[in-house]
Design a protein around this motif. Structure first.
Motif, short mmCIF file in Angstrom:
data_model
loop_
_atom_site.label_atom_id
_atom_site.label_comp_id
_atom_site.label_asym_id
_atom_site.label_seq_id
_atom_site.Cartn_x
_atom_site.Cartn_y
_atom_site.Cartn_z
N GLU A 1 21.78 -2.32 27.81
CA GLU A 1 22.34 -1.08 28.34
C GLU A 1 23.74 -0.81 27.79
OE1 GLU A 1 21.93 -1.69 32.54
OE2 GLU A 1 19.81 -1.10 32.51
N GLU A 2 24.50 -1.85 27.53
CA GLU A 2 25.80 -1.68 26.89
C GLU A 2 25.63 -1.21 25.44
OE1 GLU A 2 29.09 -1.90 27.85
OE2 GLU A 2 28.20 -1.86 29.85
N ALA A 3 24.59 -1.69 24.78
CA ALA A 3 24.36 -1.30 23.38
C ALA A 3 23.98 0.17 23.28
CB ALA A 3 23.27 -2.17 22.78
N ILE A 4 23.34 0.71 24.31
CA ILE A 4 22.97 2.13 24.29
C ILE A 4 24.23 3.00 24.14
CG2 ILE A 4 22.13 4.01 25.77
CD1 ILE A 4 19.97 2.16 26.76
N LYS A 5 25.31 2.58 24.74
CA LYS A 5 26.55 3.36 24.69
C LYS A 5 27.16 3.39 23.30
CE LYS A 5 27.53 2.12 29.45
NZ LYS A 5 28.39 1.34 30.34
N THR A 6 26.86 2.38 22.48
CA THR A 6 27.50 2.28 21.15
C THR A 6 26.59 2.70 20.01
OG1 THR A 6 26.85 -0.03 20.94
CG2 THR A 6 28.98 0.42 21.96
N LEU A 7 25.30 2.83 20.24
CA LEU A 7 24.38 3.18 19.16
C LEU A 7 24.51 4.67 18.81
CD1 LEU A 7 21.18 1.24 20.25
CD2 LEU A 7 22.61 0.76 18.27
N PRO A 8 24.65 5.00 17.52
CA PRO A 8 24.79 6.41 17.13
C PRO A 8 23.53 7.24 17.44
CG PRO A 8 24.87 4.97 15.21
CD PRO A 8 24.75 4.10 16.41
N SER A 9 22.36 6.63 17.38
CA SER A 9 21.15 7.39 17.65
C SER A 9 20.99 7.71 19.13
CB SER A 9 19.93 6.62 17.14
OG SER A 9 19.86 5.36 17.76
N CYS A 10 21.75 7.02 19.99
CA CYS A 10 21.66 7.23 21.43
C CYS A 10 22.86 8.00 21.97
CB CYS A 10 21.58 5.89 22.15
SG CYS A 10 20.09 4.96 21.78
N ALA A 11 23.68 8.54 21.10
CA ALA A 11 24.87 9.27 21.55
C ALA A 11 24.44 10.48 22.37
CB ALA A 11 25.70 9.71 20.36
N ARG A 12 25.07 10.62 23.49
CA ARG A 12 24.71 11.73 24.41
C ARG A 12 25.68 12.86 24.34
NH1 ARG A 12 22.82 7.98 29.44
NH2 ARG A 12 21.29 6.87 28.27
N CYS B 1 17.69 7.51 25.26
CA CYS B 1 17.38 6.10 25.01
C CYS B 1 17.11 5.39 26.32
CB CYS B 1 18.54 5.43 24.29
SG CYS B 1 18.72 5.96 22.59
N SER B 2 16.30 4.36 26.25
CA SER B 2 16.03 3.55 27.43
C SER B 2 15.82 2.11 27.00
CB SER B 2 14.81 4.08 28.18
OG SER B 2 13.68 4.03 27.36
N VAL B 3 15.88 1.22 27.97
CA VAL B 3 15.69 -0.21 27.73
C VAL B 3 14.30 -0.59 28.23
CG1 VAL B 3 16.53 -2.51 28.31
CG2 VAL B 3 18.15 -0.65 28.01
N VAL B 4 13.56 -1.30 27.38
CA VAL B 4 12.23 -1.77 27.75
C VAL B 4 12.19 -3.28 27.58
CG1 VAL B 4 11.06 0.39 27.21
CG2 VAL B 4 11.28 -1.34 25.45
N ASP B 5 11.30 -3.92 28.34
CA ASP B 5 11.21 -5.38 28.27
C ASP B 5 9.98 -5.86 27.52
OD1 ASP B 5 9.42 -4.57 30.16
OD2 ASP B 5 9.93 -6.12 31.60
N LYS B 6 9.26 -4.94 26.89
CA LYS B 6 8.11 -5.30 26.06
C LYS B 6 8.34 -4.79 24.65
CE LYS B 6 4.94 -5.38 29.85
NZ LYS B 6 4.09 -4.62 30.69
N THR B 7 7.71 -5.42 23.69
CA THR B 7 7.85 -5.00 22.31
C THR B 7 7.37 -3.57 22.15
OG1 THR B 7 7.43 -7.27 21.62
CG2 THR B 7 7.28 -5.57 19.93
N PRO B 8 8.22 -2.68 21.64
CA PRO B 8 7.82 -1.28 21.49
C PRO B 8 6.70 -1.13 20.47
CG PRO B 8 10.18 -1.56 21.17
CD PRO B 8 9.59 -2.90 21.26
N LYS B 9 5.76 -0.26 20.76
CA LYS B 9 4.67 0.00 19.83
C LYS B 9 5.13 1.06 18.84
CE LYS B 9 1.18 -1.30 23.05
NZ LYS B 9 -0.19 -1.29 23.34
N THR B 10 4.86 0.82 17.59
CA THR B 10 5.31 1.75 16.55
C THR B 10 4.30 2.86 16.30
OG1 THR B 10 4.38 0.30 14.87
CG2 THR B 10 6.71 0.01 15.40
N ASP B 11 3.14 2.81 16.95
CA ASP B 11 2.14 3.85 16.70
C ASP B 11 2.30 5.05 17.63
OD1 ASP B 11 1.40 2.51 18.97
OD2 ASP B 11 -0.72 2.36 18.44
#
Length: 84
Positions: free
Chosen positions: A73-84, A44-54
């Motif tokens: 960046e704190e949310a990355i640690k708690t999201l199940p899809s970003c679990a490392r 997972c990474s943090v971006v500052d632009k709206t992600p493109k879904t295509d």
């Protein structure tokens, strides 16, 4: 002829409503950060632009829009899809 004043009143009310800023979509007034998941690298990474879904291998990890990069960046640690 009696319908003409009624018609003008209807058109005038539509014009007034269409220019009402309360009915327009809200605009973001500050920075917005998103958490995205790269399915090829499984990271997972943090971006500052709206992600493109295509893009086939980039997906949005969370529907939440964060106000700061640190918050995202704190949310990355708690999201199940970003679990490392």
């Amino acid at each position: 002829m009696k319908r003409y004043p009624l018609y003008l009143g209807f058109v005038a009310s539509l014009a007034a409503v269409s220019h009402d800023p309360a009915l327009a979509q809200s605009t973001r007034t500050g920075p917005a950060f998103y958490v995205v998941l790269n399915s090829l690298t499984k990271s997972c990474s943090v971006v500052d632009k709206t992600p493109k879904t295509d893009t086939p291998n980039i997906t949005v990890a969370s529907d939440t829009v964060y106000k700061s990069r640190a918050e995202a960046e704190e949310a990355i640690k708690t999201l199940p899809s970003c679990a490392r």
